[in-house]
Write an enzyme that holds these catalytic residues in place. Structure first.
Site, mmCIF file in Angstrom:
data_model
loop_
_atom_site.group_PDB
_atom_site.id
_atom_site.type_symbol
_atom_site.label_atom_id
_atom_site.label_comp_id
_atom_site.label_asym_id
_atom_site.label_seq_id
_atom_site.Cartn_x
_atom_site.Cartn_y
_atom_site.Cartn_z
ATOM 1 N N THR A 114 22.118 -58.355 -22.944
ATOM 2 C CA THR A 114 23.279 -57.483 -23.198
ATOM 3 C C THR A 114 24.170 -58.343 -24.051
ATOM 4 O OG1 THR A 114 23.314 -56.106 -21.201
ATOM 5 C CG2 THR A 114 25.432 -56.647 -22.123
ATOM 6 N N GLY A 130 23.993 -58.830 -16.716
ATOM 7 C CA GLY A 130 23.169 -59.162 -15.561
ATOM 8 C C GLY A 130 22.596 -57.896 -14.958
#
Ligand code: ASP
Length: 315
Positions: free
Chosen positions: A181, A233
């Site tokens: 990400t 995460g």
């Protein structure tokens, strides 16, 4: 204290040093530096935090190295489905998109949702139609194909099969899942904060799965009264722990400093639930925090009066 600055991440996870080559490491550092510099230049010339975080995220979306835009990972259906969100700390305005395909820069679409619709979050074909109507750049599937991501999917499918044969629980696979990400938070010269997050989600996730990144308060949050946050995460845990808003709330209601609040969030509830990941955050005075509980997190910061810095592993 620095009067402006930017902090970014390019994903947290099990970044094994053994799987890295010096060349690849350098490419990651270069990618992070390029994103930081693009955002910093905007801040330096008096531009807004909102423009700076968008630009920094654009750079990482255009790189095949990071799990966003071009380098997005594949779902179990062998497709790329992307999520993104952007938020302005001065107004608490935000825009987000979820499960979009073929959009070159999903963060640009998130900003358009914020500025050109009365809504906050658009998903899938409706979001894509809105992108087309606004002339946003679309790319064919091939643009998002990277051999490395495809191999990651094959490996994840193989692992899942083996596990199912042994009928083990899914928790093990989660820690081995390849995350990623990209995100940026910034403080501009007017004292305004902004946050942006863009992702391809998690490798081999079920087609249609939406992560934390486009959910305001989970993966992305900005409030001039407290801080700007972008998380990375295991999204399901970030959502359950409401990571970004929890950090802001700890500052606002309990008077914790940015660093205290950021560590409390990552190493407290989120970790206790079983979450792995990290975040980047900045407050109005230019304090920054970059906690993570994974072996590594691609990250960096560029603050006024300080050197540009990038890192991958735990120090
Ligand atoms: N948080 C992202 C998601 O779950 C993935 C990541 O940051 O690695 O969609």
């Amino acid at each position: 204290m620095p009067s402006f600055g930017i902090v970014i991440h390019g994903g947290a996870g099990a970044i094994a040093k053994s799987a890295m080559t010096p060349e690849l490491e350098k490419r990651y550092h270069d990618g992070l530096r390029e994103a930081l510099t693009a955002g910093y230049k905007i801040l330096e010339s008096g531009g807004t935090a909102l423009d700076a975080v968008q630009k920094a995220v654009n750079v990482m979306e255009d790189s095949p190295l990071f799990n966003a835009g071009r380098g997005a990972v594949f779902t179990n259906a062998g497709r790329n489905e992307m999520d993104a969100a952007i938020m302005e700390g001065a107004t608490l305005k935000a825009g987000a998109v979820a499960g979009v395909r073929n959009i070159k820069n999903p963060i640009d679409l998130a900003r358009l949702v914020m500025e050109k619709t009365p809504h906050l979050l658009l998903a899938r074909d409706g979001a894509e139609e809105f992108a087309r109507l606004n002339g946003l750049e679309m790319m064919p599937d091939e643009y998002f194909f990277t051999e490395n991501r495809w191999q990651q999917l094959q490996k994840a499918i193989e692992l899942e099969k083996k596990r199912n044969e042994r009928s083990r629980s899914g928790s093990e696979s989660d820690s081995e899942q390849k995350f990623g990400t990209v995100g940026a938070v910034a403080l501009d010269q007017s004292g305004n904060l902004a946050a942006a997050t863009s992702t391809g989600g998690m490798t081999n996730s079920r087609h249609g799965r939406i992560g934390d990144s486009p959910l305001i308060g989970a993966g992305t949050y900005a409030d001039n009264q407290t801080c700007a946050v972008s998380a990375t995460g295991h999204g399901e845990f970030i959502i359950r722990a409401v990571v970004a808003y929890d950090l802001s709330a700890l500052m606002r209601y309990r008077g914790l400093t940015l660093v205290e609040a950021a560590e409390k969030v990552i190493f407290g509830r989120f970790q206790e639930l079983g979450g792995t990941g990290g975040l980047v955050a900045i407050d109005r005075r230019g304090n920054i925090a970059l906690p993570f509980n994974t072996p590594g997190m691609y990250r960096g910061h560029y603050l006024q009066g300080k050197q540009i810095e990038t890192s991958i592993y735990k120090e």
